[in-house]
Design an enzyme around this catalytic site. Structure first.
Site, PDB file in Angstrom:
ATOM      1  N   LEU A   1      79.860  45.826  41.986  1.00  0.00           N
ATOM      2  CA  LEU A   1      78.494  45.725  42.491  1.00  0.00           C
ATOM      3  C   LEU A   1      78.407  46.183  43.939  1.00  0.00           C
ATOM      4  O   LEU A   1      79.277  45.863  44.754  1.00  0.00           O
ATOM      5  CB  LEU A   1      78.033  44.272  42.391  1.00  0.00           C
ATOM      6  CG  LEU A   1      76.582  43.972  42.753  1.00  0.00           C
ATOM      7  CD1 LEU A   1      75.648  44.527  41.689  1.00  0.00           C
ATOM      8  CD2 LEU A   1      76.381  42.463  42.893  1.00  0.00           C
TER       9      LEU A   1
ATOM     10  N   CYS B   1      81.381  44.868  45.958  1.00  0.00           N
ATOM     11  CA  CYS B   1      82.556  45.561  45.416  1.00  0.00           C
ATOM     12  C   CYS B   1      83.624  44.591  44.933  1.00  0.00           C
ATOM     13  O   CYS B   1      84.794  44.954  44.811  1.00  0.00           O
ATOM     14  CB  CYS B   1      83.131  46.531  46.450  1.00  0.00           C
ATOM     15  SG  CYS B   1      81.946  47.754  47.046  1.00  0.00           S
TER      16      CYS B   1
END
EC number: 2.3.1.181
Length: 222
Positions: A76, A175
């Site tokens: 993400l 991330c």
């Protein structure tokens, strides 16, 4: 030259994520079919969260903000104003050289940041480009990489934090990283640096890697 560059929109002309993704896919199909040259798209997105294939549920926004699921690797992240995006849609000369491609993307960003006195680097085991822990704080990510290669042609790419607001990162586990921070070129340099300021330097650095990366198939429009 076999590599072209196209600016889709920089501030104040932010590009909607889905519109940018559609542009990527359309161009990808044309590059695969040798109907268009390899091209790097440069832009700033309107604010959005995107989730790569490895994103887990607990990493999504804590406040329920919508997320766009995408077909890149990684987890993400956030995109938005103040962040320079480069989407290289490249027909790779070496279709199996994915690691080399990623390292060259990192090299592009590291070289651009060095122009501004920013000592960005790779950190083993961490994707993207980083500022190593120092007196200012722990390891902190300054640029992200998320790619896909389909039929030998790349999609998605890099995101360089220039002068973007970091507040959106407080709503996610960016991330998938829980033990490091996030930063921008402006914070590290102590002055405002915008995507428009660095876009041409990014183009120049990509040019240095063109011969090694980009295939010139017969019939391509050059």
């Amino acid at each position: 030259m076999t590599l072209e560059f196209s600016t889709l929109g920089l501030a104040p002309d932010f590009v909607d994520y889905m519109k940018g993704w559609d542009t990527q896919r359309e161009l990808h199909d044309k590059v695969v079919a040798a109907e268009a040259p390899s091209t790097v798209l440069l832009l700033e997105h309107a604010a959005v969260y995107t989730a790569g294939k490895l994103t887990e549920d607990h990493e999504r926004p804590f406040d329920g903000t919508p997320v766009v699921a995408v077909d890149r690797g990684g987890k993400l992240t956030w995109h938005g104003p103040g962040q320079l995006i480069a989407y290289p849609i490249l027909k790779l000369k070496n279709r199996s050289g994915i690691r080399d491609y990623v390292e060259r993307l990192e090299a592009v960003m590291i070289a651009v940041m060095a122009d501004y006195g920013i000592n960005a680097e790779r950190i083993k085991g961490r994707a993207g480009v980083w500022i190593k822990a120092d007196s200012k704080g722990p390891d902190r990510k300054i640029a992200a990489i998320g790619i896909r290669v389909l039929d030998g042609v790349t999609m998605h790419g890099i995101a360089i934090n220039c002068n973007n607001d970091l507040a959106p990162y407080a709503q996610i586990i960016a991330c998938g990283i829980t033990d490091a921070g996030v930063t921008t070129m402006s914070i590290e340099a102590g002055r405002t640096i915008t995507p428009g300021d660095i876009a041409e330097r990014v183009v120049e650095e990509f040019r240095k890697h063109e011969e090694a990366l980009v295939s010139s198939p017969e019939g391509a429009l050059l």
